[in-house]
Write a protein that holds these residues in place. Structure first.
Motif, PDB file in Angstrom:
ATOM      1  N   LEU A 134      -5.223   8.280   0.117  1.00 16.81           N
ATOM      2  CA  LEU A 134      -5.889   6.987   0.278  1.00 16.81           C
ATOM      3  C   LEU A 134      -7.181   6.926  -0.524  1.00 16.81           C
ATOM      4  O   LEU A 134      -7.500   5.900  -1.134  1.00 16.81           O
ATOM      5  N   TYR A 135      -7.927   8.030  -0.532  1.00 18.98           N
ATOM      6  CA  TYR A 135      -9.193   8.046  -1.266  1.00 18.98           C
ATOM      7  C   TYR A 135      -8.944   7.903  -2.764  1.00 18.98           C
ATOM      8  O   TYR A 135      -9.670   7.201  -3.473  1.00 18.98           O
ATOM      9  N   HIS A 136      -7.912   8.558  -3.254  1.00 17.80           N
ATOM     10  CA  HIS A 136      -7.566   8.433  -4.669  1.00 17.80           C
ATOM     11  C   HIS A 136      -7.235   6.980  -5.003  1.00 17.80           C
ATOM     12  O   HIS A 136      -7.696   6.439  -6.018  1.00 17.80           O
ATOM     13  N   HIS A 137      -6.454   6.342  -4.152  1.00 21.54           N
ATOM     14  CA  HIS A 137      -6.102   4.932  -4.350  1.00 21.54           C
ATOM     15  C   HIS A 137      -7.347   4.051  -4.319  1.00 21.54           C
ATOM     16  O   HIS A 137      -7.558   3.213  -5.202  1.00 21.54           O
ATOM     17  N   PHE A 138      -8.200   4.244  -3.314  1.00 28.27           N
ATOM     18  CA  PHE A 138      -9.376   3.398  -3.129  1.00 28.27           C
ATOM     19  C   PHE A 138     -10.399   3.620  -4.244  1.00 28.27           C
ATOM     20  O   PHE A 138     -10.937   2.675  -4.813  1.00 28.27           O
ATOM     21  N   ASP A 139     -10.639   4.879  -4.575  1.00 27.90           N
ATOM     22  CA  ASP A 139     -11.666   5.222  -5.557  1.00 27.90           C
ATOM     23  C   ASP A 139     -11.311   4.712  -6.945  1.00 27.90           C
ATOM     24  O   ASP A 139     -12.178   4.340  -7.727  1.00 27.90           O
ATOM     25  N   ALA A 140     -10.018   4.679  -7.261  1.00 24.04           N
ATOM     26  CA  ALA A 140      -9.587   4.234  -8.587  1.00 24.04           C
ATOM     27  C   ALA A 140      -9.773   2.737  -8.782  1.00 24.04           C
ATOM     28  O   ALA A 140      -9.802   2.252  -9.916  1.00 24.04           O
TER      29      ALA A 140
ATOM     30  N   ASN B 251      -7.926  13.452 -10.932  1.00 24.60           N
ATOM     31  CA  ASN B 251      -6.607  13.483 -10.292  1.00 24.60           C
ATOM     32  C   ASN B 251      -6.265  14.841  -9.697  1.00 24.60           C
ATOM     33  O   ASN B 251      -5.156  15.034  -9.201  1.00 24.60           O
ATOM     34  N   GLN B 252      -7.191  15.769  -9.753  1.00 21.61           N
ATOM     35  CA  GLN B 252      -6.922  17.109  -9.241  1.00 21.61           C
ATOM     36  C   GLN B 252      -7.657  17.321  -7.924  1.00 21.61           C
ATOM     37  O   GLN B 252      -8.855  17.054  -7.819  1.00 21.61           O
ATOM     38  N   ILE B 253      -6.926  17.783  -6.935  1.00 21.17           N
ATOM     39  CA  ILE B 253      -7.491  17.993  -5.604  1.00 21.17           C
ATOM     40  C   ILE B 253      -7.502  19.485  -5.299  1.00 21.17           C
ATOM     41  O   ILE B 253      -6.454  20.141  -5.304  1.00 21.17           O
TER      42      ILE B 253
ATOM     43  N   LEU C  95       0.834  -1.198   0.000  1.00 26.64           N
ATOM     44  CA  LEU C  95       0.000   0.000   0.000  1.00 26.64           C
ATOM     45  C   LEU C  95       0.870   1.251   0.000  1.00 26.64           C
ATOM     46  O   LEU C  95       0.581   2.221  -0.708  1.00 26.64           O
ATOM     47  N   HIS C  96       1.930   1.225   0.774  1.00 30.65           N
ATOM     48  CA  HIS C  96       2.863   2.357   0.808  1.00 30.65           C
ATOM     49  C   HIS C  96       3.400   2.641  -0.594  1.00 30.65           C
ATOM     50  O   HIS C  96       3.430   3.796  -1.045  1.00 30.65           O
ATOM     51  N   LEU C  97       3.807   1.602  -1.300  1.00 34.73           N
ATOM     52  CA  LEU C  97       4.357   1.773  -2.647  1.00 34.73           C
ATOM     53  C   LEU C  97       3.311   2.346  -3.596  1.00 34.73           C
ATOM     54  O   LEU C  97       3.598   3.267  -4.373  1.00 34.73           O
ATOM     55  N   LEU C  98       2.089   1.825  -3.532  1.00 34.59           N
ATOM     56  CA  LEU C  98       1.023   2.312  -4.412  1.00 34.59           C
ATOM     57  C   LEU C  98       0.717   3.786  -4.148  1.00 34.59           C
ATOM     58  O   LEU C  98       0.509   4.566  -5.085  1.00 34.59           O
ATOM     59  N   LEU C  99       0.690   4.165  -2.888  1.00 33.66           N
ATOM     60  CA  LEU C  99       0.401   5.560  -2.553  1.00 33.66           C
ATOM     61  C   LEU C  99       1.526   6.485  -3.011  1.00 33.66           C
ATOM     62  O   LEU C  99       1.268   7.576  -3.538  1.00 33.66           O
ATOM     63  N   MET C 100       2.756   6.063  -2.817  1.00 34.50           N
ATOM     64  CA  MET C 100       3.877   6.897  -3.238  1.00 34.50           C
ATOM     65  C   MET C 100       3.920   7.027  -4.760  1.00 34.50           C
ATOM     66  O   MET C 100       4.220   8.102  -5.295  1.00 34.50           O
ATOM     67  N   MET C 101       3.588   5.949  -5.466  1.00 34.22           N
ATOM     68  CA  MET C 101       3.554   6.010  -6.928  1.00 34.22           C
ATOM     69  C   MET C 101       2.448   6.935  -7.419  1.00 34.22           C
ATOM     70  O   MET C 101       2.587   7.601  -8.445  1.00 34.22           O
TER      71      MET C 101
ATOM     72  N   GLN D 222      -8.022  -8.003   7.615  1.00 32.10           N
ATOM     73  CA  GLN D 222      -9.285  -7.408   7.173  1.00 32.10           C
ATOM     74  C   GLN D 222      -9.039  -6.102   6.420  1.00 32.10           C
ATOM     75  O   GLN D 222      -9.640  -5.859   5.366  1.00 32.10           O
ATOM     76  N   TRP D 223      -8.153  -5.269   6.945  1.00 31.48           N
ATOM     77  CA  TRP D 223      -7.885  -3.990   6.289  1.00 31.48           C
ATOM     78  C   TRP D 223      -7.086  -4.167   5.003  1.00 31.48           C
ATOM     79  O   TRP D 223      -7.275  -3.423   4.038  1.00 31.48           O
ATOM     80  N   ARG D 224      -6.215  -5.157   4.964  1.00 36.30           N
ATOM     81  CA  ARG D 224      -5.491  -5.423   3.717  1.00 36.30           C
ATOM     82  C   ARG D 224      -6.462  -5.847   2.617  1.00 36.30           C
ATOM     83  O   ARG D 224      -6.313  -5.450   1.457  1.00 36.30           O
ATOM     84  N   LYS D 225      -7.460  -6.639   2.963  1.00 37.20           N
ATOM     85  CA  LYS D 225      -8.464  -7.059   1.985  1.00 37.20           C
ATOM     86  C   LYS D 225      -9.225  -5.856   1.437  1.00 37.20           C
ATOM     87  O   LYS D 225      -9.489  -5.761   0.236  1.00 37.20           O
ATOM     88  N   ILE D 226      -9.576  -4.935   2.321  1.00 36.55           N
ATOM     89  CA  ILE D 226     -10.353  -3.763   1.909  1.00 36.55           C
ATOM     90  C   ILE D 226      -9.527  -2.834   1.027  1.00 36.55           C
ATOM     91  O   ILE D 226      -9.995  -2.360  -0.018  1.00 36.55           O
ATOM     92  N   LEU D 227      -8.289  -2.586   1.425  1.00 37.73           N
ATOM     93  CA  LEU D 227      -7.483  -1.564   0.759  1.00 37.73           C
ATOM     94  C   LEU D 227      -6.679  -2.078  -0.424  1.00 37.73           C
ATOM     95  O   LEU D 227      -6.339  -1.310  -1.330  1.00 37.73           O
ATOM     96  N   LEU D 228      -6.371  -3.367  -0.421  1.00 36.28           N
ATOM     97  CA  LEU D 228      -5.595  -3.941  -1.522  1.00 36.28           C
ATOM     98  C   LEU D 228      -6.445  -4.846  -2.403  1.00 36.28           C
ATOM     99  O   LEU D 228      -5.940  -5.422  -3.368  1.00 36.28           O
ATOM    100  N   PHE D 229      -7.740  -4.980  -2.040  1.00 40.48           N
ATOM    101  CA  PHE D 229      -8.697  -5.737  -2.850  1.00 40.48           C
ATOM    102  C   PHE D 229      -8.210  -7.170  -3.078  1.00 40.48           C
ATOM    103  O   PHE D 229      -8.196  -7.684  -4.190  1.00 40.48           O
TER     104      PHE D 229
END
Length: 212
Positions: free
Chosen positions: A162-168, A136-138, A90-96, A203-210
């Motif tokens: 996190l919302y950008h990651h989750f929403d995408a 992609n604009q905040i 998740l850290h890598l995805l957010l930083m990317m 549980q949280w890994r399932k939610i955030l990493l699908f």
């Protein structure tokens, strides 16, 4: 002192006219006696946001290069280190994702978005829109940003990432999972549970990493 704080916040909200940034979603805040508090932390009962991570120089400079100059990069880097401890993926995805996001301040008041599938237990009159994301604009409401504490600014930034990651990646356009996870991240007790409790972490890994 409390009355003065509420007066300052009220005057801040009157400083800009409403503008139609209603697409998608964004971070909300709650007007309190302590100032403006990110809704995620308010719902989680977090009064003193937790920052525990020791971050790398690379993380700091990646954030420094990709975020506006007045963002509290040190605090954000600490929280990214906390996320890395929970999930390096998740850290890598957010930083990317930092390369994709564009941050812009506006003095126009932001209308409340409609992504609250569960109404928070707060007086609607005390709910404010701190930021709105359009793809992609905040857009961040500059007057409110200026009166947020540094830890609340950091929490809002992490919320948007996190919302950008989750929403995408999610078919849902609701904010509850992200708000709840941000509450976990910034709560000392809940974050400790996240690291120590294998089932809670799974549980949280399932939610955030699908993942299954």
């Amino acid at each position: 002192m409390k009355a003065l704080m509420m007066l300052v916040i009220s005057l801040t909200l009157l400083s800009g006219s409403a503008q139609a940034y209603r697409e998608s979603n964004g971070g909300k805040g709650v007007l309190t006696d302590r100032g403006v508090v990110l809704l995620d932390l308010f719902e989680a009962g977090v009064e003193l946001p937790f920052f525990g991570g020791s971050y790398s120089e690379k993380t700091y400079w990646d954030l420094r290069v990709n975020l506006p100059s007045d963002f509290p990069v040190g605090l954000i880097a600490q929280k990214m280190a906390d996320i890395a401890r929970f999930s390096p993926e998740l850290h890598l995805l957010l930083m990317m994702s930092l390369n994709d996001l564009r941050w812009e301040f506006t003095r126009s008041e932001l209308e409340l978005t409609t992504d609250l599938e569960k109404l928070p237990a707060v007086d609607p009159a005390k709910l404010v829109q701190l930021a709105v994301r359009k793809k992609n604009q905040i857009f961040i409401h500059r007057p409110l940003w200026n009166i947020l504490s540094l830890d609340q600014q950091a929490a809002l930034t992490v919320h948007e990432m996190l919302y950008h990651h989750f929403d995408a990646r999610s078919v849902s356009r609701v904010s509850l999972p992200v708000r709840e996870f941000v509450g976990v991240l910034f709560s000392d007790r809940s974050y400790s549970q996240l690291i120590q409790d294998r089932e809670f972490r799974h549980q949280w890994r399932k939610i955030l990493l699908f993942t299954d």
